[in-house]
Design a protein around this motif. Structure first.
Motif, PDB file in Angstrom:
ATOM      1  N   VAL A 160      56.255  34.487  24.723  1.00 55.54           N
ATOM      2  CA  VAL A 160      54.992  35.149  25.016  1.00 55.54           C
ATOM      3  C   VAL A 160      55.064  36.565  24.474  1.00 55.54           C
ATOM      4  CG1 VAL A 160      53.390  35.862  26.848  1.00 55.54           C
ATOM      5  CG2 VAL A 160      54.751  33.793  27.131  1.00 55.54           C
ATOM      6  N   GLY A 161      53.980  36.981  23.823  1.00 56.49           N
ATOM      7  CA  GLY A 161      53.944  38.324  23.273  1.00 56.49           C
ATOM      8  C   GLY A 161      52.630  39.003  23.585  1.00 56.49           C
ATOM      9  N   ALA A 162      52.645  40.323  23.474  1.00 61.21           N
ATOM     10  CA  ALA A 162      51.450  41.123  23.690  1.00 61.21           C
ATOM     11  C   ALA A 162      51.360  42.138  22.566  1.00 61.21           C
ATOM     12  CB  ALA A 162      51.524  41.834  25.042  1.00 61.21           C
ATOM     13  N   GLY A 163      50.150  42.376  22.116  1.00 63.12           N
ATOM     14  CA  GLY A 163      49.917  43.375  21.084  1.00 63.12           C
ATOM     15  C   GLY A 163      48.856  44.345  21.532  1.00 63.12           C
ATOM     16  N   VAL A 164      49.052  45.611  21.168  1.00 67.59           N
ATOM     17  CA  VAL A 164      48.083  46.665  21.464  1.00 67.59           C
ATOM     18  C   VAL A 164      47.993  47.544  20.222  1.00 67.59           C
ATOM     19  CG1 VAL A 164      47.540  48.659  22.924  1.00 67.59           C
ATOM     20  CG2 VAL A 164      48.686  46.673  23.924  1.00 67.59           C
ATOM     21  N   VAL A 165      46.791  47.836  19.792  1.00 68.49           N
ATOM     22  CA  VAL A 165      46.578  48.743  18.665  1.00 68.49           C
ATOM     23  C   VAL A 165      45.596  49.821  19.117  1.00 68.49           C
ATOM     24  CG1 VAL A 165      45.629  49.005  16.338  1.00 68.49           C
ATOM     25  CG2 VAL A 165      47.026  47.009  16.887  1.00 68.49           C
ATOM     26  N   PHE A 166      46.022  51.075  18.963  1.00 69.44           N
ATOM     27  CA  PHE A 166      45.143  52.209  19.230  1.00 69.44           C
ATOM     28  C   PHE A 166      44.636  52.740  17.896  1.00 69.44           C
ATOM     29  CE2 PHE A 166      48.007  52.261  22.880  1.00 69.44           C
ATOM     30  CZ  PHE A 166      47.103  52.321  23.926  1.00 69.44           C
ATOM     31  N   VAL A 167      43.378  53.144  17.865  1.00 68.08           N
ATOM     32  CA  VAL A 167      42.810  53.821  16.704  1.00 68.08           C
ATOM     33  C   VAL A 167      42.287  55.156  17.213  1.00 68.08           C
ATOM     34  CG1 VAL A 167      41.120  53.740  14.834  1.00 68.08           C
ATOM     35  CG2 VAL A 167      42.175  51.608  15.655  1.00 68.08           C
ATOM     36  N   THR A 168      42.857  56.244  16.686  1.00 72.05           N
ATOM     37  CA  THR A 168      42.469  57.587  17.119  1.00 72.05           C
ATOM     38  C   THR A 168      41.121  57.960  16.497  1.00 72.05           C
ATOM     39  OG1 THR A 168      43.483  58.779  15.285  1.00 72.05           O
ATOM     40  CG2 THR A 168      44.915  58.233  17.171  1.00 72.05           C
TER      41      THR A 168
ATOM     42  N   LEU B 221      57.322  39.501  25.957  1.00 68.82           N
ATOM     43  CA  LEU B 221      57.374  39.367  27.414  1.00 68.82           C
ATOM     44  C   LEU B 221      58.525  38.445  27.784  1.00 68.82           C
ATOM     45  CD1 LEU B 221      53.530  39.119  28.055  1.00 68.82           C
ATOM     46  CD2 LEU B 221      54.975  41.150  27.988  1.00 68.82           C
ATOM     47  N   THR B 222      59.192  38.749  28.866  1.00 65.66           N
ATOM     48  CA  THR B 222      60.441  38.054  29.202  1.00 65.66           C
ATOM     49  C   THR B 222      60.248  36.760  29.978  1.00 65.66           C
ATOM     50  OG1 THR B 222      60.720  39.399  31.185  1.00 65.66           O
ATOM     51  CG2 THR B 222      61.799  40.171  29.169  1.00 65.66           C
ATOM     52  N   GLN B 223      59.040  36.476  30.404  1.00 67.42           N
ATOM     53  CA  GLN B 223      58.776  35.216  31.099  1.00 67.42           C
ATOM     54  C   GLN B 223      57.694  34.465  30.343  1.00 67.42           C
ATOM     55  OE1 GLN B 223      57.878  35.756  35.224  1.00 67.42           O
ATOM     56  NE2 GLN B 223      59.760  36.833  35.664  1.00 67.42           N
ATOM     57  N   LEU B 224      57.678  33.146  30.483  1.00 69.60           N
ATOM     58  CA  LEU B 224      56.625  32.350  29.864  1.00 69.60           C
ATOM     59  C   LEU B 224      55.411  32.345  30.782  1.00 69.60           C
ATOM     60  CD1 LEU B 224      58.588  29.300  28.405  1.00 69.60           C
ATOM     61  CD2 LEU B 224      57.731  31.332  27.218  1.00 69.60           C
ATOM     62  N   TYR B 225      54.314  32.850  30.263  1.00 73.77           N
ATOM     63  CA  TYR B 225      53.055  32.925  31.005  1.00 73.77           C
ATOM     64  C   TYR B 225      52.005  32.077  30.307  1.00 73.77           C
ATOM     65  CZ  TYR B 225      54.968  37.231  33.100  1.00 73.77           C
ATOM     66  OH  TYR B 225      55.732  38.148  33.758  1.00 73.77           O
ATOM     67  N   SER B 226      50.907  31.825  31.002  1.00 75.67           N
ATOM     68  CA  SER B 226      49.757  31.194  30.363  1.00 75.67           C
ATOM     69  C   SER B 226      49.141  32.202  29.389  1.00 75.67           C
ATOM     70  CB  SER B 226      48.716  30.792  31.421  1.00 75.67           C
ATOM     71  OG  SER B 226      48.103  31.949  31.979  1.00 75.67           O
ATOM     72  N   ASN B 227      48.314  31.719  28.502  1.00 80.71           N
ATOM     73  CA  ASN B 227      47.671  32.602  27.532  1.00 80.71           C
ATOM     74  C   ASN B 227      46.793  33.643  28.227  1.00 80.71           C
ATOM     75  OD1 ASN B 227      47.458  33.104  24.605  1.00 80.71           O
ATOM     76  ND2 ASN B 227      45.283  32.869  25.042  1.00 80.71           N
ATOM     77  N   ASN B 228      46.092  33.254  29.291  1.00 81.18           N
ATOM     78  CA  ASN B 228      45.229  34.212  29.994  1.00 81.18           C
ATOM     79  C   ASN B 228      46.045  35.333  30.645  1.00 81.18           C
ATOM     80  OD1 ASN B 228      42.825  32.926  29.313  1.00 81.18           O
ATOM     81  ND2 ASN B 228      42.972  31.540  31.042  1.00 81.18           N
ATOM     82  N   VAL B 229      47.185  34.992  31.208  1.00 80.77           N
ATOM     83  CA  VAL B 229      48.061  36.020  31.789  1.00 80.77           C
ATOM     84  C   VAL B 229      48.592  36.917  30.679  1.00 80.77           C
ATOM     85  CG1 VAL B 229      50.222  36.447  33.025  1.00 80.77           C
ATOM     86  CG2 VAL B 229      48.646  34.699  33.854  1.00 80.77           C
TER      87      VAL B 229
END
Length: 145
Positions: free
Chosen positions: A22-30, A42-50
Motif C-alpha cells: 500500500v502506498g500514498a502519494g501527495v503533491v504540493f504545488v506552491t 504504508l506498513t500495513q495492507l489496507y483497502s484502497n479507500n483507507v
C-alpha cells in the motif's frame, strides 16, 4: 498599509492498494508553481479507500502548522471527497476513524477546500502512490481491513 494576498497552495493526494503493498502519494504545488512530491510506503495492507484517506491525512499533517497557508485539496477518490463534503455518509465503520481525523485536521484551518478531480488530472500523485505501494516490504505487511 498593504496586504498581499497569496494564491492558495494546491495539494493533490492519492492512495494505492494491492496484494503486495500500500502506498500514498501527495503533491504540493506552491503559488509560484513549484512542485513538491512526496510518496509513502504504508506498513500495513489496507483497502484502497483507507489508503486514500491515509494519503489525505499525511498531506494535511504536513501543512497543519503552516499558519499563513491557504490550501486547495484535490483527490480522485469520489468516495473520500464526497464524504468530506457531506454529500455521502460514511457507512463502513472501518472508515470512520480516518474520516473523523481528516475532518479534524481540516477543521483546524478555515482556509482548506477539497474537491474531486478525475484520475487523468491526478497522474503525478497516482504514480507516486503506485510506486510506493510496489516498494512495500512483504515481511512487514499485515492484512488490515
Amino acid at each position: 498599509m498593504v496586504i498581499e494576498v497569496q494564491p492558495p497552495w494546491k495539494m493533490y493526494f492519492d492512495g494505492a492498494a494491492h496484494r503486495g503493498g500500500v502506498g500514498a502519494g501527495v503533491v504540493f504545488v506552491t503559488p509560484q508553481g513549484e512542485v513538491l512530491p512526496y510518496s509513502f510506503t504504508l506498513t500495513q495492507l489496507y483497502s484502497n479507500n483507507v489508503a486514500e484517506y491515509q494519503a489525505l491525512i499525511l498531506g494535511l499533517e504536513m501543512v497543519v502548522d503552516m499558519k499563513q497557508l491557504q490550501l486547495q485539496v484535490f483527490g480522485d477518490s469520489q468516495l473520500v471527497v464526497n464524504q468530506l463534503l457531506g454529500s455521502y455518509e460514511v457507512k463502513k465503520p472501518e472508515l470512520c476513524p480516518y474520516y473523523d481525523y481528516a475532518k479534524k485536521l481540516m477543521g483546524w484551518r478555515s482556509d482548506v477546500t477539497i474537491q474531486y478531480v478525475p484520475k487523468k488530472e491526478n497522474k503525478k500523485v497516482d504514480a507516486l502512490a503506485a510506486l510506493a505501494s510496489l516498494l512495500a516490504l512483504p515481511d512487514q505487511a499485515q492484512v488490515t481491513v
